[in-house]
Design an enzyme around this catalytic site. Structure first.
Site, PDB file in Angstrom:
ATOM      1  N   PHE A 219      49.585  34.737  48.014  1.00 28.90           N
ATOM      2  CA  PHE A 219      49.511  35.056  46.591  1.00 28.90           C
ATOM      3  C   PHE A 219      48.735  33.924  45.895  1.00 28.90           C
ATOM      4  O   PHE A 219      49.220  33.275  44.987  1.00 28.90           O
ATOM      5  CB  PHE A 219      50.907  35.203  45.947  1.00 28.90           C
ATOM      6  CG  PHE A 219      51.790  36.209  46.638  1.00 28.90           C
ATOM      7  CD1 PHE A 219      51.706  37.562  46.322  1.00 28.90           C
ATOM      8  CD2 PHE A 219      52.707  35.809  47.601  1.00 28.90           C
ATOM      9  CE1 PHE A 219      52.530  38.494  46.954  1.00 28.90           C
ATOM     10  CE2 PHE A 219      53.526  36.730  48.239  1.00 28.90           C
ATOM     11  CZ  PHE A 219      53.447  38.078  47.918  1.00 28.90           C
ATOM     12  N   ASP A 240      45.320  37.083  48.790  1.00 34.08           N
ATOM     13  CA  ASP A 240      45.707  37.759  47.552  1.00 34.08           C
ATOM     14  C   ASP A 240      45.209  39.198  47.638  1.00 34.08           C
ATOM     15  O   ASP A 240      44.257  39.496  48.362  1.00 34.08           O
ATOM     16  CB  ASP A 240      45.087  37.060  46.333  1.00 34.08           C
ATOM     17  CG  ASP A 240      45.855  37.358  45.046  1.00 34.08           C
ATOM     18  OD1 ASP A 240      46.655  36.509  44.612  1.00 34.08           O
ATOM     19  OD2 ASP A 240      45.663  38.459  44.473  1.00 34.08           O
ATOM     20  N   SER A 241      45.849  40.085  46.884  1.00 31.52           N
ATOM     21  CA  SER A 241      45.413  41.477  46.911  1.00 31.52           C
ATOM     22  C   SER A 241      44.333  41.754  45.867  1.00 31.52           C
ATOM     23  O   SER A 241      43.770  42.837  45.837  1.00 31.52           O
ATOM     24  CB  SER A 241      46.605  42.413  46.682  1.00 31.52           C
ATOM     25  OG  SER A 241      47.208  42.097  45.454  1.00 31.52           O
ATOM     26  N   ASP A 289      53.886  32.176  46.540  1.00 30.04           N
ATOM     27  CA  ASP A 289      54.011  32.187  45.069  1.00 30.04           C
ATOM     28  C   ASP A 289      53.789  33.606  44.546  1.00 30.04           C
ATOM     29  O   ASP A 289      52.790  33.882  43.872  1.00 30.04           O
ATOM     30  CB  ASP A 289      53.005  31.195  44.457  1.00 30.04           C
ATOM     31  CG  ASP A 289      53.147  31.100  42.943  1.00 30.04           C
ATOM     32  OD1 ASP A 289      54.215  31.469  42.414  1.00 30.04           O
ATOM     33  OD2 ASP A 289      52.183  30.666  42.277  1.00 30.04           O
ATOM     34  N   CYS A 329      59.081  33.187  40.088  1.00 30.39           N
ATOM     35  CA  CYS A 329      58.939  33.058  38.638  1.00 30.39           C
ATOM     36  C   CYS A 329      59.754  34.133  37.928  1.00 30.39           C
ATOM     37  O   CYS A 329      59.553  34.397  36.747  1.00 30.39           O
ATOM     38  CB  CYS A 329      57.473  33.109  38.232  1.00 30.39           C
ATOM     39  SG  CYS A 329      56.636  34.580  38.793  1.00 30.39           S
TER      40      CYS A 329
HETATM   41  N1  SAH Z   1      49.694  30.942  43.191  1.00 34.65           N
HETATM   42  C1  SAH Z   1      48.878  31.370  42.078  1.00 34.65           C
HETATM   43  C2  SAH Z   1      49.584  32.352  41.183  1.00 34.65           C
HETATM   44  C3  SAH Z   1      50.054  33.608  41.861  1.00 34.65           C
HETATM   45  S1  SAH Z   1      50.332  34.934  40.757  1.00 34.65           S
HETATM   46  C4  SAH Z   1      48.449  30.162  41.273  1.00 34.65           C
HETATM   47  O1  SAH Z   1      49.059  29.114  41.395  1.00 34.65           O
HETATM   48  O2  SAH Z   1      47.483  30.272  40.512  1.00 34.65           O
HETATM   49  C5  SAH Z   1      50.640  36.237  41.827  1.00 34.65           C
HETATM   50  C6  SAH Z   1      49.432  36.764  42.577  1.00 34.65           C
HETATM   51  O3  SAH Z   1      49.927  37.714  43.506  1.00 34.65           O
HETATM   52  C7  SAH Z   1      48.393  37.493  41.758  1.00 34.65           C
HETATM   53  O4  SAH Z   1      47.152  36.870  41.964  1.00 34.65           O
HETATM   54  C8  SAH Z   1      48.360  38.922  42.320  1.00 34.65           C
HETATM   55  O5  SAH Z   1      47.044  39.437  42.438  1.00 34.65           O
HETATM   56  C9  SAH Z   1      48.938  38.718  43.683  1.00 34.65           C
HETATM   57  N2  SAH Z   1      49.650  39.845  44.291  1.00 34.65           N
HETATM   58  C10 SAH Z   1      50.538  40.704  43.734  1.00 34.65           C
HETATM   59  N3  SAH Z   1      51.063  41.526  44.651  1.00 34.65           N
HETATM   60  C11 SAH Z   1      50.477  41.199  45.841  1.00 34.65           C
HETATM   61  C12 SAH Z   1      50.623  41.673  47.183  1.00 34.65           C
HETATM   62  N4  SAH Z   1      51.473  42.652  47.490  1.00 34.65           N
HETATM   63  N5  SAH Z   1      49.897  41.083  48.149  1.00 34.65           N
HETATM   64  C13 SAH Z   1      49.040  40.079  47.858  1.00 34.65           C
HETATM   65  N6  SAH Z   1      48.881  39.585  46.615  1.00 34.65           N
HETATM   66  C14 SAH Z   1      49.578  40.131  45.615  1.00 34.65           C
END
Ligand code: SAH
Length: 386
Positions: A219, A240-241, A289, A329
């Site tokens: 993530f 990330d997705s 995260d 979060c």
């Molecule tokens: N770690 C990052 C913040 C993460 S926010 C930082 O510090 O800047 C959460 C992220 O999860 C987002 O970018 C969103 O696109 C991604 N996300 C949501 N669901 C997901 C999934 N099932 N698989 C991969 N990424 C995902």
């Protein structure tokens, strides 16, 4: 007029009264300043009223408020001063965190020379309040640009007319900002939240301190953790997705040359962790995260299952001596719940887990102890001992 239950809540230091605890609010308009009284006529001070939100009242002051714009100005100055005390190693931080800065419904972030403003309630969206915010920020900080960030869902809940992100003052919407010496692109009119996850700033530095070897940032969004890990690790993969987020991550990596090459993978994190752990991949550092899984108390159980699965998969892939940085979060997931989930994942993964640090949101996102909702981010830094 508020109920006895609301009185008890306010007396305990909370700042909200729910609509179900309003005894009467006859004739009060959206976003009005109201005098709060109980059923015996006792006064509890001044609040901001929302005619739409379940949070009907947000306390503003224990006394009367004669001049709301002047109060906004005074509190903005105090919020800016508070950051001088707690913020270092960056030119980006949250300048105003709503209730925790006694400006309920207002978020202001600074990204180097660009300020972002977010009004989350009817009262803060009203013209006089907006003008007080814009003029005070312009006068105090002389930003190169000031951008309004809009959360569509919040405006809908507050029954405010839809609006798009837009430039409020100055000329610049884009810039480059720095956290802990790592540089990031900022595009004021795009991205999630107000653009970046400033609440993780101190956790990025902590993660980099313990990180080593092969690292996986799950993530990763625009690369906040991954770019910090790249300073300490021999190999970093970000997952990330969102393709848009990964494109920004790639540009951020380019801004920080000569960091080592980072591999960015567009994938569903649950699928990828399953595949990688079943394939026997190993890492020395893993960051988790995810977005908030528990948006309300109702889906707490499902959320905890999600956290457990991620942590279980990650723990299975950690080499002895490896570091897990695991975050939540979701306000509805307490620190105790989250620790228990990590413990249960460790048991199932047959790993011993040592807690190095229990962390939260960066200090520019202050917590009011009487308003538990102001503390939402959990970040556990753990080690799988050799
Ligand atoms: N770690 C990052 C913040 C993460 S926010 C930082 O510090 O800047 C959460 C992220 O999860 C987002 O970018 C969103 O696109 C991604 N996300 C949501 N669901 C997901 C999934 N099932 N698989 C991969 N990424 C995902």
């Amino acid at each position: 007029m508020i109920s006895a239950r609301a009185v008890a809540r306010l007396s305990a230091g909370h700042a909200w009264v729910y609509r179900s605890d309003l005894v009467s609010a006859d004739g009060i308009g959206p976003g009005a300043l109201v005098r709060v009284v109980d059923e015996r006529g006792r006064a509890y001070g001044t609040a901001l009223y929302s005619s739409a939100s379940q949070i009907a009242i947000r306390m503003l002051s224990p006394g009367p408020v004669e001049n709301f714009p002047a109060l906004i100005r005074e509190r903005l100055l105090a919020a800016i001063r508070y950051r001088d005390l707690v913020v270092s190693e960056t030119d980006a931080c949250r300048l105003v965190f709503s209730e925790a800065d006694f400006l309920p419904g207002l978020i202001v972030d600074r990204y180097n020379g660009v300020l972002t403003v977010q009004a989350l309630t009817q009262a803060m969206d009203a013209e006089a309040a907006r003008q007080a915010v814009i003029s005070t920020l312009a006068e105090q900080l002389s930003p190169a640009g000031m951008v309004e960030r809009v959360e569509g869902r919040v405006r809908e809940l507050e029954q405010l007319a839809p609006r798009a992100n837009a430039l409020l003052a100055g000329e610049k919407t884009d810039t480059v900002f720095t956290m802990n010496g790592v540089r990031f692109q900022y595009r004021g009119l795009e991205g999630q939240k107000t653009g970046a996850f400033l609440d993780q700033r101190e956790n990025y530095a902590a993660a980099a301190h313990y990180a080593h070897g092969d690292a996986l940032d799950v993530f990763c969004y625009q690369g906040g953790f991954a770019l910090h890990l790249a300073r300490a690790c021999s190999q970093v993969t970000g997952v990330d997705s969102s393709r848009g987020a990964l494109e920004m991550a790639e540009q951020n990596a380019a801004l920080n040359q000569p960091v080592r090459e980072i591999e960015w993978i567009e994938a569903n994190a649950f699928d990828l962790l399953k595949d990688y752990s079943e394939a026997g991949r190993k890492y020395d550092t893993i960051v988790l995260d995810p977005p908030a899984f528990a948006r309300s108390r109702k889906n707490l159980e499902t959320a905890l299952r999600g956290y457990k699965e991620l942590n279980l998969r990650a723990l299975k892939m950690l080499r002895p001596g490896g570091v897990l940085v695991t975050c939540s979060c979701s306000y509805h997931v307490s620190e105790a719940d989250f620790l228990e989930t990590a413990a249960s994942a460790a048991t199932d993964a047959r790993r011993t887990l040592r807690l190095i640090e229990k962390r939260g949101q960066a200090r520019d996102h202050p917590v009011l102890v009487g308003v538990p909702e102001t503390a939402y981010l959990k970040c556990l830094v753990c080690q799988v001992p050799r």
